[in-house]
Design a protein around this motif. Structure first.
Motif, PDB file in Angstrom:
ATOM      1  N   GLN A 123       0.800  -1.226   0.000  1.00 38.48           N
ATOM      2  CA  GLN A 123       0.000   0.000   0.000  1.00 38.48           C
ATOM      3  C   GLN A 123       0.833   1.276   0.000  1.00 38.48           C
ATOM      4  O   GLN A 123       0.355   2.329  -0.419  1.00 38.48           O
ATOM      5  CB  GLN A 123      -0.960  -0.020   1.187  1.00 38.48           C
ATOM      6  N   SER A 124       2.065   1.206   0.485  1.00 36.79           N
ATOM      7  CA  SER A 124       2.895   2.416   0.487  1.00 36.79           C
ATOM      8  C   SER A 124       3.896   2.427  -0.676  1.00 36.79           C
ATOM      9  O   SER A 124       4.721   3.331  -0.770  1.00 36.79           O
ATOM     10  CB  SER A 124       3.645   2.544   1.819  1.00 36.79           C
ATOM     11  N   TYR A 125       3.816   1.432  -1.551  1.00 33.56           N
ATOM     12  CA  TYR A 125       4.696   1.361  -2.724  1.00 33.56           C
ATOM     13  C   TYR A 125       4.168   2.346  -3.766  1.00 33.56           C
ATOM     14  O   TYR A 125       2.961   2.427  -4.005  1.00 33.56           O
ATOM     15  CB  TYR A 125       4.682  -0.063  -3.274  1.00 33.56           C
ATOM     16  N   GLY A 126       5.072   3.108  -4.395  1.00 33.60           N
ATOM     17  CA  GLY A 126       4.608   4.139  -5.306  1.00 33.60           C
ATOM     18  C   GLY A 126       5.387   4.231  -6.600  1.00 33.60           C
ATOM     19  O   GLY A 126       6.338   3.481  -6.857  1.00 33.60           O
ATOM     20  N   TYR A 127       4.984   5.194  -7.415  1.00 30.83           N
ATOM     21  CA  TYR A 127       5.642   5.499  -8.693  1.00 30.83           C
ATOM     22  C   TYR A 127       7.132   5.764  -8.480  1.00 30.83           C
ATOM     23  O   TYR A 127       7.962   5.372  -9.305  1.00 30.83           O
ATOM     24  CB  TYR A 127       4.951   6.723  -9.293  1.00 30.83           C
ATOM     25  N   GLU A 128       7.450   6.405  -7.358  1.00 29.87           N
ATOM     26  CA  GLU A 128       8.851   6.758  -7.066  1.00 29.87           C
ATOM     27  C   GLU A 128       9.708   5.507  -6.875  1.00 29.87           C
ATOM     28  O   GLU A 128      10.911   5.531  -7.138  1.00 29.87           O
ATOM     29  CB  GLU A 128       8.917   7.627  -5.814  1.00 29.87           C
ATOM     30  N   ASP A 129       9.113   4.432  -6.398  1.00 25.56           N
ATOM     31  CA  ASP A 129       9.849   3.183  -6.198  1.00 25.56           C
ATOM     32  C   ASP A 129       9.975   2.378  -7.489  1.00 25.56           C
ATOM     33  O   ASP A 129      10.945   1.650  -7.682  1.00 25.56           O
ATOM     34  CB  ASP A 129       9.140   2.306  -5.150  1.00 25.56           C
ATOM     35  N   PHE A 130       8.973   2.512  -8.355  1.00 26.39           N
ATOM     36  CA  PHE A 130       8.928   1.643  -9.525  1.00 26.39           C
ATOM     37  C   PHE A 130       9.429   2.312 -10.800  1.00 26.39           C
ATOM     38  O   PHE A 130       9.975   1.648 -11.675  1.00 26.39           O
ATOM     39  CB  PHE A 130       7.491   1.151  -9.737  1.00 26.39           C
ATOM     40  N   VAL A 131       9.237   3.623 -10.922  1.00 28.04           N
ATOM     41  CA  VAL A 131       9.628   4.301 -12.161  1.00 28.04           C
ATOM     42  C   VAL A 131      10.738   5.320 -11.900  1.00 28.04           C
ATOM     43  O   VAL A 131      11.902   5.103 -12.251  1.00 28.04           O
ATOM     44  CB  VAL A 131       8.411   4.969 -12.840  1.00 28.04           C
ATOM     45  N   LEU A 132      10.402   6.432 -11.279  1.00 29.19           N
ATOM     46  CA  LEU A 132      11.391   7.496 -11.088  1.00 29.19           C
ATOM     47  C   LEU A 132      10.984   8.356  -9.893  1.00 29.19           C
ATOM     48  O   LEU A 132       9.830   8.774  -9.784  1.00 29.19           O
ATOM     49  CB  LEU A 132      11.479   8.370 -12.350  1.00 29.19           C
ATOM     50  N   GLY A 133      11.931   8.597  -9.007  1.00 30.35           N
ATOM     51  CA  GLY A 133      11.662   9.437  -7.853  1.00 30.35           C
ATOM     52  C   GLY A 133      12.777  10.445  -7.629  1.00 30.35           C
ATOM     53  O   GLY A 133      13.885  10.308  -8.169  1.00 30.35           O
ATOM     54  N   LEU A 134      12.475  11.455  -6.861  1.00 31.74           N
ATOM     55  CA  LEU A 134      13.462  12.479  -6.504  1.00 31.74           C
ATOM     56  C   LEU A 134      13.811  12.336  -5.029  1.00 31.74           C
ATOM     57  O   LEU A 134      12.917  12.276  -4.173  1.00 31.74           O
ATOM     58  CB  LEU A 134      12.905  13.875  -6.782  1.00 31.74           C
ATOM     59  N   ARG A 135      15.114  12.277  -4.743  1.00 36.83           N
ATOM     60  CA  ARG A 135      15.561  12.128  -3.360  1.00 36.83           C
ATOM     61  C   ARG A 135      16.518  13.266  -3.011  1.00 36.83           C
ATOM     62  O   ARG A 135      17.315  13.703  -3.857  1.00 36.83           O
ATOM     63  CB  ARG A 135      16.281  10.791  -3.162  1.00 36.83           C
ATOM     64  N   GLY A 139      24.362  22.872  -0.908  1.00 36.12           N
ATOM     65  CA  GLY A 139      23.169  22.683  -0.093  1.00 36.12           C
ATOM     66  C   GLY A 139      22.426  21.420  -0.516  1.00 36.12           C
ATOM     67  O   GLY A 139      22.941  20.578  -1.256  1.00 36.12           O
ATOM     68  N   THR A 140      21.217  21.286  -0.041  1.00 39.33           N
ATOM     69  CA  THR A 140      20.400  20.108  -0.354  1.00 39.33           C
ATOM     70  C   THR A 140      19.736  20.267  -1.711  1.00 39.33           C
ATOM     71  O   THR A 140      19.097  21.290  -1.989  1.00 39.33           O
ATOM     72  CB  THR A 140      19.325  19.899   0.726  1.00 39.33           C
ATOM     73  N   GLN A 141      19.911  19.255  -2.553  1.00 35.74           N
ATOM     74  CA  GLN A 141      19.306  19.265  -3.878  1.00 35.74           C
ATOM     75  C   GLN A 141      18.557  17.951  -4.098  1.00 35.74           C
ATOM     76  O   GLN A 141      18.908  16.912  -3.522  1.00 35.74           O
ATOM     77  CB  GLN A 141      20.368  19.439  -4.969  1.00 35.74           C
ATOM     78  N   LEU A 142      17.523  18.003  -4.921  1.00 38.68           N
ATOM     79  CA  LEU A 142      16.776  16.802  -5.272  1.00 38.68           C
ATOM     80  C   LEU A 142      17.405  16.159  -6.500  1.00 38.68           C
ATOM     81  O   LEU A 142      17.592  16.807  -7.535  1.00 38.68           O
ATOM     82  CB  LEU A 142      15.311  17.152  -5.553  1.00 38.68           C
ATOM     83  N   ARG A 143      17.729  14.870  -6.356  1.00 38.29           N
ATOM     84  CA  ARG A 143      18.341  14.130  -7.451  1.00 38.29           C
ATOM     85  C   ARG A 143      17.400  13.012  -7.918  1.00 38.29           C
ATOM     86  O   ARG A 143      16.742  12.378  -7.109  1.00 38.29           O
ATOM     87  CB  ARG A 143      19.657  13.500  -6.997  1.00 38.29           C
ATOM     88  N   PRO A 144      17.349  12.775  -9.231  1.00 38.26           N
ATOM     89  CA  PRO A 144      16.495  11.692  -9.725  1.00 38.26           C
ATOM     90  C   PRO A 144      17.121  10.314  -9.478  1.00 38.26           C
ATOM     91  O   PRO A 144      18.329  10.127  -9.669  1.00 38.26           O
ATOM     92  CB  PRO A 144      16.386  11.977 -11.228  1.00 38.26           C
ATOM     93  N   TRP A 145      16.288   9.380  -9.033  1.00 38.42           N
ATOM     94  CA  TRP A 145      16.698   7.990  -8.807  1.00 38.42           C
ATOM     95  C   TRP A 145      15.779   7.087  -9.614  1.00 38.42           C
ATOM     96  O   TRP A 145      14.553   7.246  -9.603  1.00 38.42           O
ATOM     97  CB  TRP A 145      16.595   7.621  -7.326  1.00 38.42           C
ATOM     98  N   SER A 146      16.370   6.136 -10.298  1.00 37.66           N
ATOM     99  CA  SER A 146      15.559   5.218 -11.107  1.00 37.66           C
ATOM    100  C   SER A 146      14.892   4.175 -10.222  1.00 37.66           C
ATOM    101  O   SER A 146      15.494   3.650  -9.287  1.00 37.66           O
ATOM    102  CB  SER A 146      16.426   4.516 -12.156  1.00 37.66           C
ATOM    103  N   GLY A 147      13.621   3.889 -10.527  1.00 34.44           N
ATOM    104  CA  GLY A 147      12.915   2.797  -9.889  1.00 34.44           C
ATOM    105  C   GLY A 147      13.134   1.500 -10.657  1.00 34.44           C
ATOM    106  O   GLY A 147      13.878   1.445 -11.643  1.00 34.44           O
ATOM    107  N   VAL A 148      12.471   0.458 -10.223  1.00 33.50           N
ATOM    108  CA  VAL A 148      12.699  -0.891 -10.766  1.00 33.50           C
ATOM    109  C   VAL A 148      12.482  -0.943 -12.275  1.00 33.50           C
ATOM    110  O   VAL A 148      13.308  -1.488 -13.023  1.00 33.50           O
ATOM    111  CB  VAL A 148      11.767  -1.894 -10.054  1.00 33.50           C
ATOM    112  N   PHE A 149      11.371  -0.391 -12.755  1.00 35.14           N
ATOM    113  CA  PHE A 149      11.008  -0.523 -14.169  1.00 35.14           C
ATOM    114  C   PHE A 149      11.923   0.305 -15.060  1.00 35.14           C
ATOM    115  O   PHE A 149      12.444  -0.182 -16.077  1.00 35.14           O
ATOM    116  CB  PHE A 149       9.547  -0.096 -14.341  1.00 35.14           C
TER     117      PHE A 149
END
Length: 390
Positions: free
Chosen positions: A82-94, A101-111
């Motif tokens: 239920q808490s699994y999302g698009y960010e885990d499977f496709v693309l998320g920003l961390r 300073g702090t920047q958001l970087r793209p991380w690839s999900g499983v797919f």
């Protein structure tokens, strides 16, 4: 199980994904975990042998079909929840700490990472297989997002209408994306107009009766070949040395002489027939709920006494089978009373199930009295389960 594996391979060979669906305990997760291990083996093992756990005499057989996807193969296992999302499977920003300073970087999900793996010029991987357990435990439409399109092989590289990846979360400069972080410390970039590679395959499982799960919509479902996994009495028959031909139908003359294994086999058959007629076949009880009942000790091979087998049946009933029945017949006590034959007990002898009464009032209510069958006298245990086979 070998037939289901063949169907998965046939789907991949046709450029399709596969979805195994059915009631709990019909072997869905076990089957794909075995396929996962086979594909994760060295190439020389991939055309070696299939394991059929239901076949006790010759459990290992040569496959009739070769694996129809290019090798080497990378396999990835994930489970939706239920808490699994698009960010885990496709693309998320961390968030990432940098000197600025702090920047958001793209991380690839499983797919997406499967696509990046195949497109990596340094990789030796030619195919990626993604195993998704419990695909309907998460919001699958949200998890796939616009990448649901690329489950369809027609819209991938070499497809009839290849489409570019819609990665609006990424910034591009001079036709190349910013760096994408990948598992294992790797990074990648994507050129504008990048199309999803052909050789990414998906096999997933779906529980057909889980009320807490989110039904998958038709747009997602049509991108999978659906492979039904049904309760299979033959698995139990092979485990216990029984066949349909050697088991007599219970009658007034023989029901009290049924062996514990015949009783359990016939009990599951009767319960599933009644459940299918009342609720539908997707609510049947899987044979895997009963495989812990053994005819012999697994470590020594010494036969287990019949009395102990009866106790094992009662334990499985209390801890596994009856809770499943209660869940299916929640709010329908009359149907459960009928299923357990409470209103039609044998002419002589006590059975486990009875209607509930209150203190000071002998008139029964139309609800079941609570009972743990495994705590009852052994003769009552035997009589109770044998009576339910009729």
């Amino acid at each position: 199980m070998p037939d289901a594996i063949k169907n998965i391979l046939l789907s991949w060979g046709r450029g399709r994904n596969a979805l195994l669906y059915g009631p709990p305990a019909t072997g869905k997760t076990r089957l794909i975990s075995e396929l996962f291990e086979i594909l994760n083996s060295p190439p020389e093992a991939e055309q070696g042998i299939w394991l059929d756990p239901a076949e006790t005499e010759t459990p290992f057989v040569r496959p009739e079909l070769e694996i129809p996807i290019p090798r080497p193969v990378k396999v990835v296992w994930t489970t939706f929840h239920q808490s699994y999302g698009y960010e885990d499977f496709v693309l998320g920003l961390r968030p990432e700490m940098t000197s600025e300073g702090t920047q958001l970087r793209p991380w690839s999900g499983v797919f997406l990472d499967a696509a990046l793996e195949i497109s990596d010029p340094e990789t030796d991987v030619n195919s990626v297989v993604i195993f998704i357990d419990e695909i309907n435990r998460g919001n699958a439409a949200r998890i796939f997002g616009e990448f649901m399109t690329f489950l369809d092989f027609d819209y991938r590289e070499e497809g009839s209408v290849p489409l570019p990846l819609p990665l609006r979360q990424l910034s591009f400069e001079s036709g190349v994306s910013e760096e994408i972080r990948r598992p294992g410390g790797k990074t990648a970039t994507i050129p504008e107009g990048f199309t999803f590679p052909k050789h990414v395959y998906v096999v997933s499982t779906m529980n057909s009766v889980d009320r807490a799960a989110v039904p998958i919509d038709s747009a997602l479902a049509r991108r999978f070949d659906r492979i039904e996994m049904r309760p299979n009495l033959d698995v139990l028959g092979k485990l216990w040395g029984l066949t349909r031909e050697t088991i007599n139908a219970p009658t007034d003359e023989n029901w009290e002489t049924l062996s514990p294994f015949e009783t359990t086999y016939l009990l599951l058959d009767r319960l599933n027939a009644l459940i299918a007629g009342d609720l539908g076949p997707e609510f049947e009880l899987g044979h895997g709920l009963l495989v812990s009942i053994q005819a012999a000790a697994s470590d020594t091979g010494v036969p287990i006494s019949e009395d102990q087998v009866w106790r094992d049946i009662a334990r499985v009933w209390d801890d596994v089978l009856f809770p499943q029945l209660e869940d299916r017949y929640s709010g329908r006590p009359e149907q459960l009373i009928e299923l357990l034959r409470v209103d039609s007990p044998p002419a002589t002898g006590e059975i486990a199930w009875a209607l509930r009464t209150t203190i000071g009032n002998s008139s029964p209510t139309r609800t079941l009295a609570p009972v743990r069958v495994s705590d009852l006298d052994l003769e009552i245990v035997k009589r109770s389960f044998r009576w339910l086979t009729r």
